[in-house]
Design a protein around this motif. Structure first.
Motif, PDB file in Angstrom:
ATOM      1  N   ALA A  28     -13.719   4.149   7.954  1.00  0.00           N
ATOM      2  CA  ALA A  28     -12.354   4.654   7.776  1.00  0.00           C
ATOM      3  C   ALA A  28     -11.368   3.506   7.595  1.00  0.00           C
ATOM      4  O   ALA A  28     -10.432   3.595   6.784  1.00  0.00           O
ATOM      5  N   GLN A  29     -11.569   2.406   8.338  1.00  0.00           N
ATOM      6  CA  GLN A  29     -10.696   1.243   8.181  1.00  0.00           C
ATOM      7  C   GLN A  29     -10.742   0.725   6.743  1.00  0.00           C
ATOM      8  O   GLN A  29      -9.700   0.419   6.139  1.00  0.00           O
ATOM      9  N   LEU A  30     -11.952   0.631   6.216  1.00  0.00           N
ATOM     10  CA  LEU A  30     -12.103   0.134   4.854  1.00  0.00           C
ATOM     11  C   LEU A  30     -11.433   1.070   3.855  1.00  0.00           C
ATOM     12  O   LEU A  30     -10.764   0.630   2.915  1.00  0.00           O
ATOM     13  N   LEU A  31     -11.585   2.378   4.066  1.00  0.00           N
ATOM     14  CA  LEU A  31     -11.009   3.348   3.131  1.00  0.00           C
ATOM     15  C   LEU A  31      -9.488   3.394   3.217  1.00  0.00           C
ATOM     16  O   LEU A  31      -8.824   3.770   2.248  1.00  0.00           O
ATOM     17  N   MET A  32      -8.930   3.041   4.373  1.00  0.00           N
ATOM     18  CA  MET A  32      -7.460   2.980   4.463  1.00  0.00           C
ATOM     19  C   MET A  32      -6.889   1.937   3.506  1.00  0.00           C
ATOM     20  O   MET A  32      -5.785   2.083   2.996  1.00  0.00           O
ATOM     21  N   VAL A  33      -7.657   0.868   3.282  1.00  0.00           N
ATOM     22  CA  VAL A  33      -7.237  -0.175   2.352  1.00  0.00           C
ATOM     23  C   VAL A  33      -7.696   0.149   0.938  1.00  0.00           C
ATOM     24  O   VAL A  33      -6.917   0.165  -0.012  1.00  0.00           O
ATOM     25  N   SER A  34      -8.995   0.445   0.794  1.00  0.00           N
ATOM     26  CA  SER A  34      -9.563   0.615  -0.541  1.00  0.00           C
ATOM     27  C   SER A  34      -9.260   1.980  -1.145  1.00  0.00           C
ATOM     28  O   SER A  34      -9.257   2.120  -2.374  1.00  0.00           O
ATOM     29  N   GLY A  35      -8.988   3.013  -0.314  1.00  0.00           N
ATOM     30  CA  GLY A  35      -8.683   4.340  -0.867  1.00  0.00           C
ATOM     31  C   GLY A  35      -7.440   4.308  -1.726  1.00  0.00           C
ATOM     32  O   GLY A  35      -7.376   4.954  -2.786  1.00  0.00           O
ATOM     33  N   TYR A  36      -6.449   3.552  -1.296  1.00  0.00           N
ATOM     34  CA  TYR A  36      -5.224   3.375  -2.083  1.00  0.00           C
ATOM     35  C   TYR A  36      -5.546   2.718  -3.421  1.00  0.00           C
ATOM     36  O   TYR A  36      -5.127   3.179  -4.491  1.00  0.00           O
ATOM     37  N   ALA A  37      -6.317   1.615  -3.364  1.00  0.00           N
ATOM     38  CA  ALA A  37      -6.660   0.889  -4.588  1.00  0.00           C
ATOM     39  C   ALA A  37      -7.547   1.735  -5.499  1.00  0.00           C
ATOM     40  O   ALA A  37      -7.413   1.686  -6.727  1.00  0.00           O
ATOM     41  N   LEU A  38      -8.474   2.503  -4.906  1.00  0.00           N
ATOM     42  CA  LEU A  38      -9.337   3.376  -5.706  1.00  0.00           C
ATOM     43  C   LEU A  38      -8.518   4.390  -6.494  1.00  0.00           C
ATOM     44  O   LEU A  38      -8.673   4.536  -7.709  1.00  0.00           O
ATOM     45  N   VAL A  66       6.656  11.878  -5.248  1.00  0.00           N
ATOM     46  CA  VAL A  66       5.354  12.095  -4.597  1.00  0.00           C
ATOM     47  C   VAL A  66       4.977  10.893  -3.738  1.00  0.00           C
ATOM     48  O   VAL A  66       4.450  11.041  -2.627  1.00  0.00           O
ATOM     49  N   PHE A  67       5.248   9.684  -4.235  1.00  0.00           N
ATOM     50  CA  PHE A  67       4.928   8.474  -3.466  1.00  0.00           C
ATOM     51  C   PHE A  67       5.689   8.462  -2.144  1.00  0.00           C
ATOM     52  O   PHE A  67       5.125   8.131  -1.093  1.00  0.00           O
ATOM     53  N   THR A  68       6.967   8.800  -2.189  1.00  0.00           N
ATOM     54  CA  THR A  68       7.776   8.800  -0.964  1.00  0.00           C
ATOM     55  C   THR A  68       7.273   9.849   0.019  1.00  0.00           C
ATOM     56  O   THR A  68       7.145   9.577   1.225  1.00  0.00           O
ATOM     57  N   ALA A  69       6.964  11.041  -0.491  1.00  0.00           N
ATOM     58  CA  ALA A  69       6.434  12.100   0.378  1.00  0.00           C
ATOM     59  C   ALA A  69       5.087  11.704   0.971  1.00  0.00           C
ATOM     60  O   ALA A  69       4.820  11.935   2.166  1.00  0.00           O
ATOM     61  N   ALA A  70       4.223  11.081   0.159  1.00  0.00           N
ATOM     62  CA  ALA A  70       2.918  10.651   0.658  1.00  0.00           C
ATOM     63  C   ALA A  70       3.060   9.546   1.701  1.00  0.00           C
ATOM     64  O   ALA A  70       2.269   9.472   2.650  1.00  0.00           O
ATOM     65  N   SER A  71       4.068   8.687   1.542  1.00  0.00           N
ATOM     66  CA  SER A  71       4.313   7.634   2.535  1.00  0.00           C
ATOM     67  C   SER A  71       4.698   8.240   3.881  1.00  0.00           C
ATOM     68  O   SER A  71       4.241   7.783   4.934  1.00  0.00           O
ATOM     69  N   VAL A  72       5.517   9.272   3.846  1.00  0.00           N
ATOM     70  CA  VAL A  72       5.883   9.968   5.084  1.00  0.00           C
ATOM     71  C   VAL A  72       4.639  10.606   5.698  1.00  0.00           C
ATOM     72  O   VAL A  72       4.431  10.562   6.921  1.00  0.00           O
ATOM     73  N   TRP A  73       3.799  11.203   4.853  1.00  0.00           N
ATOM     74  CA  TRP A  73       2.548  11.804   5.341  1.00  0.00           C
ATOM     75  C   TRP A  73       1.689  10.731   6.018  1.00  0.00           C
ATOM     76  O   TRP A  73       1.121  10.975   7.090  1.00  0.00           O
ATOM     77  N   CYS A  74       1.580   9.551   5.411  1.00  0.00           N
ATOM     78  CA  CYS A  74       0.830   8.458   6.042  1.00  0.00           C
ATOM     79  C   CYS A  74       1.411   8.135   7.424  1.00  0.00           C
ATOM     80  O   CYS A  74       0.668   7.944   8.397  1.00  0.00           O
ATOM     81  N   GLY A  75       2.742   8.098   7.503  1.00  0.00           N
ATOM     82  CA  GLY A  75       3.398   7.710   8.745  1.00  0.00           C
ATOM     83  C   GLY A  75       3.253   8.712   9.873  1.00  0.00           C
ATOM     84  O   GLY A  75       3.372   8.345  11.043  1.00  0.00           O
ATOM     85  N   ILE A  76       3.013   9.991   9.539  1.00  0.00           N
ATOM     86  CA  ILE A  76       2.875  11.013  10.591  1.00  0.00           C
ATOM     87  C   ILE A  76       1.430  11.475  10.756  1.00  0.00           C
ATOM     88  O   ILE A  76       1.160  12.433  11.479  1.00  0.00           O
ATOM     89  N   SER A  77       0.484  10.790  10.089  1.00  0.00           N
ATOM     90  CA  SER A  77      -0.923  11.182  10.187  1.00  0.00           C
ATOM     91  C   SER A  77      -1.414  11.077  11.626  1.00  0.00           C
ATOM     92  O   SER A  77      -1.136  10.091  12.321  1.00  0.00           O
ATOM     93  N   GLY A  78      -2.168  12.087  12.038  1.00  0.00           N
ATOM     94  CA  GLY A  78      -2.653  12.122  13.409  1.00  0.00           C
ATOM     95  C   GLY A  78      -4.110  11.744  13.568  1.00  0.00           C
ATOM     96  O   GLY A  78      -4.634  11.729  14.680  1.00  0.00           O
ATOM     97  N   ALA A  86      -4.029  10.755   2.864  1.00  0.00           N
ATOM     98  CA  ALA A  86      -2.643  10.471   2.487  1.00  0.00           C
ATOM     99  C   ALA A  86      -2.555   9.195   1.664  1.00  0.00           C
ATOM    100  O   ALA A  86      -1.758   9.103   0.717  1.00  0.00           O
ATOM    101  N   ARG A  87      -3.384   8.212   1.990  1.00  0.00           N
ATOM    102  CA  ARG A  87      -3.382   6.963   1.217  1.00  0.00           C
ATOM    103  C   ARG A  87      -3.868   7.194  -0.214  1.00  0.00           C
ATOM    104  O   ARG A  87      -3.392   6.547  -1.153  1.00  0.00           O
ATOM    105  N   VAL A  88      -4.827   8.092  -0.389  1.00  0.00           N
ATOM    106  CA  VAL A  88      -5.313   8.404  -1.738  1.00  0.00           C
ATOM    107  C   VAL A  88      -4.199   9.029  -2.574  1.00  0.00           C
ATOM    108  O   VAL A  88      -3.985   8.666  -3.739  1.00  0.00           O
TER     109      VAL A  88
END
Length: 437
Positions: A28-38, A66-78, A86-88
């Motif tokens: 999951a750590q790797l996908l938090m970084v690479s999912g965005y790039a993918l 959409v980017f701004t909304a997704a950023s908020v989603w990242c920030g409130i992810s549980g 959310a990063r994807v």
């Protein structure tokens, strides 16, 4: 552009805090970084064509929203899984913005201003990429409003609102005179092939060279070959092969791919080494990388003047100097057994950043210097795609081969490998023609 580049690297420094809070697995750590790039890399070509169809302004505004909304989603992810999803989405929206940038810039300014426009464009990209880890460390350490790591994503809310408001006010772009259709088979082939390739490389980075990953790579390469053949026959291709008839574009694309892979792997290796191996806090890590960002900014300011006077030789000297400074860093870590004097290394860190700024800032303007407006529109999606493929390839390949173990010996080996790649890149720059006048 600033938000898009920041979010590619800001997570790296904050990853230990995210992992502790969300109990994220190594995958999951790797996908938090690479999912965005993918997601970013796989949707750029399609996003560029959609921008041509619906209008660059419309596509840009929708992507900012959409980017701004997704950023908020990242920030409130549980949970870690939710954050990866959310990063994807965030990466896909970032691609929608980035795929319009070159076309918007070239359409908004007369040709005589393009060198200055692209110098600013490149300076901002380089500075933001270097600033990401620093800003991530600062926000996590400051614990703004008690948000912790969530602040690295929620900071995009005011930035997104500002970007949207400015775009509504100042972007006045008409639709192209010639309307092209969206090549749906090509879009599907490119997206799936890129995703399979980059996902397999990400798996190799974590788990080594397993037969399953190699099989996926073979399938991805086969899909890529079918895509290229389909593009050559297509009426409205996503990739215009006439761009590569210009040697600056052909050679520059290789240089871009290798450089962005090198740079992303370097930032990742520095963050892991400094935090996990040397035990630095996120804030101290940010302080250590601040001279690098300052050097990159200074290099960006100097680069256009240097290239005007000495041409492509400046790029050769800059990336070679970067390789030598990285080699010095590897030797220093080995000689001191990981005991780092921060005041002593600030100067070399600044000079390494300066070298990166001088190399990367002029590269895209040189590549585009011989193209017409129509070709520049086509390059708007192609060049960011090349960069993102380089990001994912470099991070996955270099880490899989040289950086499987996050130890001091692994760090020294990784930096030595990065130095060798940079020196090889310096030799390759000699094949790049001088910019068109």
């Amino acid at each position: 552009m600033f938000m898009q580049m920041i979010d590619g690297t800001i997570v790296i420094t904050a990853l230990p805090s995210i992992t502790a809070d969300l109990a994220a697995s190594p995958r999951a750590q790797l996908l938090m970084v690479s999912g965005y790039a993918l997601a970013f890399a796989c949707t750029l070509l399609t996003a560029a064509r959609v921008g041509e169809l619906v209008g660059r302004r419309t596509m840009f505004l929708a992507s900012v929203l959409v980017f701004t909304a997704a950023s908020v989603w990242c920030g409130i992810s549980g949970s870690a899984t939710e954050l990866v999803l959310a990063r994807v989405v965030q990466g896909s929206a970032a691609a929608g913005m980035a795929a319009q940038t070159i076309a918007i810039a070239t359409a908004s300014f007369p040709r005589r201003d393009h060198p200055r426009v692209f110098a600013l464009y490149g300076a901002l990209a380089g500075f933001a990429g270097a600033l990401g880890p620093i800003l991530g460390g600062a926000l996590v350490t400051a614990d703004v409003f008690g948000l912790g790591w969530q602040a690295i994503f929620l900071i995009n809310l005011p930035l997104g609102v500002l970007a949207g408001a400015l775009a509504l006010r100042y972007l006045r772009l008409g639709r192209p005179a010639r309307r092209e259709r969206l090549d749906l088979p090509g879009a599907a082939l490119s997206t799936l092939s890129l995703f399979a390739l980059l996902f397999a490389l990400t798996d190799i980075q974590q788990n080594g060279w397993r037969p399953a990953a190699l099989a996926v790579i073979a399938v991805a390469l086969g899909g890529g070959a079918v895509f290229l053949a389909q593009q050559r026959r297509g009426r409205d291709p996503l990739v215009r092969f006439d761009l590569f008839a210009d040697r600056r574009v052909a050679v520059g694309s290789v240089l871009l791919t290798v450089f962005f892979g090198l740079f992303t792997a370097f930032v990742f290796a520095v963050s892991v080494t400094v935090q996990e191996v040397l035990g630095f806090t996120p804030w101290r890590t940010g302080l250590l990388m601040t001279p690098f960002a300052a050097g990159a900014c200074a290099g960006a300011l100097l680069a256009p003047m240097l290239v005007r006077r000495w041409g492509v030789r400046v790029l050769t000297a800059a990336i070679t100097a970067f390789g030598l400074w990285v080699a010095v860093g590897a030797a220093y870590l080995h000689a001191t057994d990981g005991t780092v004097s921060v005041p002593l290394v600030l100067g070399p860190v600044f000079l390494a950043g300066l070298s990166v700024g001088v190399f990367c800032i002029p590269l895209q303007p040189i590549m585009l210097s011989g193209l017409g407006q129509r070709q520049m529109d086509a390059a708007s999606g192609l060049l960011p795609t090349v960069e993102q493929i380089g990001n994912a390839l470099g991070l996955a390949l270099l880490c899989a081969v040289f950086f499987r173990a996050h130890t001091l010996a692994g760090s020294v080996t990784m930096f030595a490998a990065l130095s060798a790649v940079a020196l090889g890149l310096g030799a390759l720059t000699r094949a790049l023609p001088e910019p068109a006048r």
